[in-house]
Write a protein that holds these residues in place. Structure first.
Motif, PDB file in Angstrom:
ATOM      1  N   GLN A 171     -23.989  47.656  -7.203  1.00  0.00           N
ATOM      2  CA  GLN A 171     -24.132  49.084  -7.504  1.00  0.00           C
ATOM      3  C   GLN A 171     -23.151  49.915  -6.671  1.00  0.00           C
ATOM      4  N   HIS A 172     -23.018  49.555  -5.389  1.00  0.00           N
ATOM      5  CA  HIS A 172     -22.110  50.276  -4.513  1.00  0.00           C
ATOM      6  C   HIS A 172     -20.667  50.151  -4.988  1.00  0.00           C
ATOM      7  N   LEU A 173     -20.248  48.935  -5.334  1.00  0.00           N
ATOM      8  CA  LEU A 173     -18.873  48.745  -5.790  1.00  0.00           C
ATOM      9  C   LEU A 173     -18.616  49.508  -7.079  1.00  0.00           C
ATOM     10  N   CYS A 174     -19.580  49.491  -7.987  1.00  0.00           N
ATOM     11  CA  CYS A 174     -19.434  50.240  -9.236  1.00  0.00           C
ATOM     12  C   CYS A 174     -19.243  51.735  -8.976  1.00  0.00           C
ATOM     13  N   GLY A 184     -13.651  50.867  -0.913  1.00  0.00           N
ATOM     14  CA  GLY A 184     -14.887  51.509  -1.330  1.00  0.00           C
ATOM     15  C   GLY A 184     -15.130  52.766  -0.529  1.00  0.00           C
ATOM     16  N   GLY A 185     -16.386  53.137  -0.401  1.00  0.00           N
ATOM     17  CA  GLY A 185     -16.754  54.333   0.343  1.00  0.00           C
ATOM     18  C   GLY A 185     -17.957  54.065   1.200  1.00  0.00           C
ATOM     19  N   PRO A 186     -18.453  55.072   1.909  1.00  0.00           N
ATOM     20  CA  PRO A 186     -19.688  54.901   2.673  1.00  0.00           C
ATOM     21  C   PRO A 186     -20.840  54.518   1.748  1.00  0.00           C
ATOM     22  N   TYR A 187     -21.759  53.732   2.252  1.00  0.00           N
ATOM     23  CA  TYR A 187     -22.878  53.300   1.431  1.00  0.00           C
ATOM     24  C   TYR A 187     -23.850  54.448   1.196  1.00  0.00           C
ATOM     25  N   ASN A 188     -24.273  54.568  -0.035  1.00  0.00           N
ATOM     26  CA  ASN A 188     -25.259  55.568  -0.427  1.00  0.00           C
ATOM     27  C   ASN A 188     -26.308  54.855  -1.264  1.00  0.00           C
ATOM     28  N   ARG A 189     -27.523  54.779  -0.775  1.00  0.00           N
ATOM     29  CA  ARG A 189     -28.547  53.985  -1.463  1.00  0.00           C
ATOM     30  C   ARG A 189     -28.962  54.578  -2.803  1.00  0.00           C
ATOM     31  N   ALA A 215     -25.552  47.884   2.966  1.00  0.00           N
ATOM     32  CA  ALA A 215     -24.861  48.947   3.705  1.00  0.00           C
ATOM     33  C   ALA A 215     -24.030  48.386   4.848  1.00  0.00           C
ATOM     34  N   ALA A 216     -24.526  47.340   5.510  1.00  0.00           N
ATOM     35  CA  ALA A 216     -23.773  46.746   6.617  1.00  0.00           C
ATOM     36  C   ALA A 216     -22.429  46.222   6.130  1.00  0.00           C
ATOM     37  N   PHE A 217     -22.438  45.554   4.973  1.00  0.00           N
ATOM     38  CA  PHE A 217     -21.184  45.057   4.410  1.00  0.00           C
ATOM     39  C   PHE A 217     -20.320  46.206   3.892  1.00  0.00           C
ATOM     40  N   ALA A 218     -20.932  47.108   3.140  1.00  0.00           N
ATOM     41  CA  ALA A 218     -20.167  48.194   2.531  1.00  0.00           C
ATOM     42  C   ALA A 218     -19.503  49.077   3.571  1.00  0.00           C
ATOM     43  N   ASP A 219     -20.222  49.411   4.621  1.00  0.00           N
ATOM     44  CA  ASP A 219     -19.657  50.295   5.639  1.00  0.00           C
ATOM     45  C   ASP A 219     -18.546  49.600   6.427  1.00  0.00           C
ATOM     46  N   ALA A 220     -18.683  48.287   6.648  1.00  0.00           N
ATOM     47  CA  ALA A 220     -17.602  47.555   7.318  1.00  0.00           C
ATOM     48  C   ALA A 220     -16.347  47.561   6.458  1.00  0.00           C
ATOM     49  N   LEU A 221     -16.501  47.321   5.169  1.00  0.00           N
ATOM     50  CA  LEU A 221     -15.355  47.330   4.259  1.00  0.00           C
ATOM     51  C   LEU A 221     -14.672  48.692   4.241  1.00  0.00           C
TER      52      LEU A 221
END
Length: 242
Positions: A37-40, A229-234, A216-222
């Motif tokens: 969902q985050h990548l999309c 990508g961007g900051p994680y937003n649930r 979020a841990a993976f997304a924010d590191a990336l």
């Protein structure tokens, strides 16, 4: 996508590697779903793929067993297994990276190793082998690695808790030692608010809130390290098919 030398850059090909916390079981969304969902929501269509030799949950090959049966087949792919750790993934990661052409690994391993198979030194050696084998298939592979999150056993088993802490120290040193400009490695941050009593359903495996925090841990590191990508937003939701 345009590469640094003006040519077309291939889409990033993400491979999620993990144990029972990653594969999930019937009724779970999984953190893989939250990551999709985050990548999309944060990457342009056509700039990424999710790859892997497996797509099932631990206890069901039926896609309808996911909490969201609309989780598309192309996004369910992974290399994860219930009861599998660095010990099991190190021998198969080279062939998997070669076959899938994965170039970004999102790795959550170690708890099962320390709990049942190997001590912290042996587990770190298997992590080193894993990364060496992945690079043998793709010398430019990138990886984001999550430290082991202590589970409920660590609350009452002091020697086990000490092994988890020691492995995380060894893992941090390993990532720093093997990091290279041609094949960068990241150690993701332990989710700061992760609480095994609130974010798991049994003291180990993530519930919905835990899934979001792992993703979020993976997304924010990336995002923070590689501007991917961007900051994680649930609250992110896919806005297109993938």
């Amino acid at each position: 996508m345009i590469g640094e030398n003006g040519g077309m850059r291939s889409p990033s090909r993400f491979l999620c590697v993990g144990d029972s916390m990653t594969i999930g079981r019937a009724g779970d969304h999984t953190w893989r779903y939250r990551m999709w969902q985050h990548l999309c929501a944060t990457l342009p269509s056509g700039t990424y793929d999710i790859v892997g030799p497996r797509d099932e949950l631990y206890d069901s090959p039926d896609p309808a067993a996911y909490a969201d049966p609309a989780f598309p087949a192309a996004a369910r792919r992974h290399l994860a297994g219930w009861g599998e750790g660095w010990l099991h993934m190190a021998p198969v990661i080279r062939e998997t990276v070669a076959a899938t052409r994965a170039d970004v690994l999102l790795v959550s391993l170690g708890l099962i190793d320390l709990g049942f198979y190997t001590d912290s030194d042996q587990t770190a050696a298997n992590a080193r082998r894993f990364l060496t084998e992945a690079r043998a298939a793709n010398p430019h592979v990138r990886a984001v690695i999550l430290p082991v999150i202590p589970n409920v056993r660590a609350a009452t088993d002091a020697p086990f808790a000490a092994e988890v802490d020691r492995f995380n120290e060894l893992l941090a040193k390993l990532v720093a030692d093997l990091d290279a400009p041609s094949s960068p490695l990241l150690l993701a941050s332990h989710p700061p608010s992760y609480d095994i009593h609130q974010d798991t359903y049994d003291g180990t495996h993530p519930n919905a809130s835990g899934e979001h925090k792992l993703a979020a841990a993976f997304a924010d590191a990336l995002h923070q390290a590689w501007e991917l990508g961007g900051p994680y937003n649930r609250t992110n939701r896919p806005n297109r098919p993938n």
